[in-house]
Enzyme design. Structure first.
Site, mmCIF file in Angstrom:
data_model
loop_
_atom_site.group_PDB
_atom_site.id
_atom_site.type_symbol
_atom_site.label_atom_id
_atom_site.label_comp_id
_atom_site.label_asym_id
_atom_site.label_seq_id
_atom_site.Cartn_x
_atom_site.Cartn_y
_atom_site.Cartn_z
ATOM 1 N N GLU A 75 -19.812 37.050 84.219
ATOM 2 C CA GLU A 75 -18.554 36.348 84.526
ATOM 3 C C GLU A 75 -18.461 36.056 86.010
ATOM 4 O O GLU A 75 -17.911 35.033 86.418
ATOM 5 C CB GLU A 75 -17.362 37.185 84.026
ATOM 6 C CG GLU A 75 -17.253 37.112 82.502
ATOM 7 C CD GLU A 75 -16.638 38.318 81.832
ATOM 8 O OE1 GLU A 75 -16.032 39.165 82.520
ATOM 9 O OE2 GLU A 75 -16.774 38.427 80.594
ATOM 10 N N ASN A 83 -15.696 48.487 81.172
ATOM 11 C CA ASN A 83 -15.387 47.445 82.153
ATOM 12 C C ASN A 83 -14.070 46.805 81.723
ATOM 13 O O ASN A 83 -14.033 46.027 80.772
ATOM 14 C CB ASN A 83 -16.530 46.410 82.171
ATOM 15 C CG ASN A 83 -16.200 45.221 83.059
ATOM 16 O OD1 ASN A 83 -15.217 45.229 83.797
ATOM 17 N ND2 ASN A 83 -17.039 44.195 82.988
ATOM 18 N N TRP A 84 -13.012 47.165 82.440
ATOM 19 C CA TRP A 84 -11.686 46.686 82.037
ATOM 20 C C TRP A 84 -11.469 45.215 82.410
ATOM 21 O O TRP A 84 -10.482 44.617 82.016
ATOM 22 C CB TRP A 84 -10.590 47.542 82.691
ATOM 23 C CG TRP A 84 -10.535 48.958 82.209
ATOM 24 C CD1 TRP A 84 -11.406 49.595 81.357
ATOM 25 C CD2 TRP A 84 -9.543 49.939 82.546
ATOM 26 N NE1 TRP A 84 -11.022 50.894 81.157
ATOM 27 C CE2 TRP A 84 -9.882 51.141 81.873
ATOM 28 C CE3 TRP A 84 -8.408 49.920 83.357
ATOM 29 C CZ2 TRP A 84 -9.115 52.298 81.994
ATOM 30 C CZ3 TRP A 84 -7.642 51.076 83.478
ATOM 31 C CH2 TRP A 84 -7.997 52.253 82.795
ATOM 32 N N LYS A 85 -12.373 44.687 83.221
ATOM 33 C CA LYS A 85 -12.234 43.292 83.687
ATOM 34 C C LYS A 85 -10.846 43.095 84.318
ATOM 35 O O LYS A 85 -10.317 44.043 84.906
ATOM 36 C CB LYS A 85 -12.522 42.318 82.539
ATOM 37 C CG LYS A 85 -13.871 42.627 81.877
ATOM 38 C CD LYS A 85 -14.347 41.562 80.943
ATOM 39 C CE LYS A 85 -15.704 41.974 80.362
ATOM 40 N NZ LYS A 85 -16.281 40.976 79.469
ATOM 41 N N GLY A 119 -17.527 39.321 74.248
ATOM 42 C CA GLY A 119 -16.210 38.932 73.754
ATOM 43 C C GLY A 119 -16.241 38.053 72.512
ATOM 44 O O GLY A 119 -15.225 37.466 72.134
ATOM 45 N N SER A 147 -19.852 42.940 72.961
ATOM 46 C CA SER A 147 -19.250 43.231 71.649
ATOM 47 C C SER A 147 -19.671 44.573 71.066
ATOM 48 O O SER A 147 -19.825 44.713 69.845
ATOM 49 C CB SER A 147 -19.557 42.087 70.655
ATOM 50 O OG SER A 147 -18.943 40.898 71.094
ATOM 51 N N HIS A 188 -22.219 40.736 87.174
ATOM 52 C CA HIS A 188 -21.745 40.472 85.808
ATOM 53 C C HIS A 188 -21.793 38.958 85.563
ATOM 54 O O HIS A 188 -21.533 38.176 86.471
ATOM 55 C CB HIS A 188 -20.324 41.010 85.629
ATOM 56 C CG HIS A 188 -19.889 41.020 84.200
ATOM 57 N ND1 HIS A 188 -19.486 39.883 83.539
ATOM 58 C CD2 HIS A 188 -19.834 42.027 83.292
ATOM 59 C CE1 HIS A 188 -19.195 40.197 82.286
ATOM 60 N NE2 HIS A 188 -19.391 41.488 82.114
ATOM 61 N N GLY A 228 -16.502 46.082 77.161
ATOM 62 C CA GLY A 228 -15.355 45.320 77.644
ATOM 63 C C GLY A 228 -14.129 45.587 76.785
ATOM 64 O O GLY A 228 -13.434 46.592 76.949
ATOM 65 N N GLU A 285 -26.657 42.300 79.112
ATOM 66 C CA GLU A 285 -25.501 41.731 78.422
ATOM 67 C C GLU A 285 -25.790 40.268 78.080
ATOM 68 O O GLU A 285 -25.634 39.392 78.947
ATOM 69 C CB GLU A 285 -24.261 41.793 79.323
ATOM 70 C CG GLU A 285 -23.841 43.194 79.713
ATOM 71 C CD GLU A 285 -22.359 43.253 80.076
ATOM 72 O OE1 GLU A 285 -21.704 44.166 79.566
ATOM 73 O OE2 GLU A 285 -21.868 42.391 80.826
HETATM 74 P P1 13P Z 1 -17.081 42.874 75.406
HETATM 75 O O1 13P Z 1 -17.363 44.298 75.046
HETATM 76 O O2 13P Z 1 -15.621 42.530 75.407
HETATM 77 O O3 13P Z 1 -17.930 41.919 74.619
HETATM 78 O O4 13P Z 1 -17.529 42.695 76.957
HETATM 79 C C1 13P Z 1 -18.769 43.132 77.342
HETATM 80 C C2 13P Z 1 -18.835 43.052 78.819
HETATM 81 O O5 13P Z 1 -18.871 41.976 79.393
HETATM 82 C C3 13P Z 1 -18.859 44.318 79.569
HETATM 83 O O6 13P Z 1 -19.185 44.126 80.892
#
Ligand code: 13P
Length: 255
Positions: A105, A10-12, A179, A217, A103, A238, A173
Site C-alpha cells: 500500500e 497491521n492495523w493500517k 483484503g 487474507s 508494504h 490486516g 504479501e
Molecule cells: P488483510 O489481512 O486485510 O488481507 O491485509 C493483509 C496485509 O496487508 C497485512 O499487512
C-alpha cells in the site's frame, strides 16, 4: 532449524484512541493469560502495529504483557526537515521493536521503490528496530507468470546487506490477496517462500534463521493451514487483526 513464529497485526489506518486502546487491552489480556497458563511464556511472538498516533499510549497499555509493539513505516533519515514523517529513532523512542517497511500500500500510495524501502530498512536497523520488509506480486504479474521474478527483484533491491537473521523479517504479501478474501494455495505459498529463502541466502549470512511471514487474507479459518506450510514463519494480518478474538485465534493457530 526452528524459527519462533511471529504473528503480527497491521492495523493500517484504523483505530481512534478509545477503540485502539480497547483492542490492545483485549490482546494483552489474552497474551498474559496464555503465557501464565503455559508457564513458559507464549508459544510465539505476538506483535501489534497500530497507527503512529497510538504508539505511545499502546506502549503503556502493553507494558507487563508479552505483546510487542511495531510501526507501519519510517523515514530513511534519523531527523531533519521532513514534514509529516517519523524516523525510526522516534519509533524506537515510542517503544517499538519492529517496523513494517515497503508494504504494497505504501509502494502504491507513495511510490516507494525498492531503493527507498532498503534505505528505510537500513534506518530501522541503525535505530535498533527489526524491519519487516514486504514483498509481493500484483494479480497481473501473477497471471503473467512473473511472481518469482517480481519477488526476487524486490528481495534483491529492498534487503540491506549484512543483516543478522534475527534483525530481519520478510513478509510475502501477494497484492491480490490483501483484503480480498482470496489466498494462494499452500503449494504456491510454499514455492514462493522457498524461493525467498534461496534469494535471501545471497544477501544475508544464515538466511535459514530469517523469519518469512505470509500476509493476505489470513483469517482464523485458514491460518492453521497457511502457518503449517514449510518456510512460513508467521503471519502479517490486516483485517483480522482488528478483532481481538480473530487475531487471537490466529495466534493460537501458530501452536
Ligand atoms: P488483510 O489481512 O486485510 O488481507 O491485509 C493483509 C496485509 O496487508 C497485512 O499487512
Amino acid at each position: 532449524m526452528t524459527r519462533r513464529k511471529l504473528i503480527a497485526g497491521n492495523w493500517k489506518m484504523n483505530g481512534l484512541k478509545e477503540d485502539g486502546l480497547r483492542l490492545a487491552r483485549e490482546v494483552a489480556h489474552r497474551a498474559v493469560a496464555a503465557s501464565r497458563a503455559a508457564g513458559a511464556g507464549l508459544h510465539c511472538d505476538v506483535l501489534v502495529c497500530p497507527p503512529a498516533t497510538l504508539l505511545f499510549p499502546l506502549a503503556e497499555e502493553l507494558t507487563g504483557s508479552p505483546v510487542l509493539l511495531g510501526a507501519q513505516d519510517c523515514h530513511a533519515k534519523p531527523k531533519g526537515a521532513h514534514t509529516g514523517d517519523i524516523s525510526a529513532l522516534m519509533l524506537r523512542d515510542a517503544g517499538c521493536r519492529f517496523v513494517i517497511v515497503g508494504h504494497s500500500e505504501r509502494r502504491a500510495d507513495h511510490g516507494e521503490t525498492d531503493a527507498m524501502v532498503r534505505a528505510k530498512a537500513e534506518a530501522a536497523r541503525a535505530a535498533g528496530l527489526v524491519p519487516i520488509i514486504c514483498v509481493g506480486e500484483t494479480e497481473a504479474e501473477r497471471d503473467a507468470g512473473k511472481t518469482l521474478e517480481v519477488v526476487g527483484r524486490q528481495i534483491a533491491g529492498s534487503v540491506p546487506d549484512g543483516l543478522a537473521p534475527e534483525s530481519l523479517v520478510i513478509a510475502y504479501e501477494p497484492v491480490w490477496a490483501i483484503g480480498t478474501g482470496r489466498t494462494p494455495t499452500p503449494d504456491d505459498v510454499a514455492d514462493v517462500h522457498a524461493y525467498i529463502r534461496k534469494r535471501l541466502a545471497e544477501r544475508v549470512a544464515a538466511a535459514e534463521g530469517v523469519r518469512i511471514l505470509y500476509g493476505g487474507s489470513m483469517k482464523p479459518g485458514n491460518a492453521k493451514e497457511l502457518l503449517a506450510v514449510e518456510n512460513v514463519d508467521g503471519g502479517l494480518i490486516g483485517g483480522a487483526s482488528l478483532v481481538a478474538t480473530d487475531f487471537w485465534a490466529i495466534v493460537e493457530a501458530a501452536q
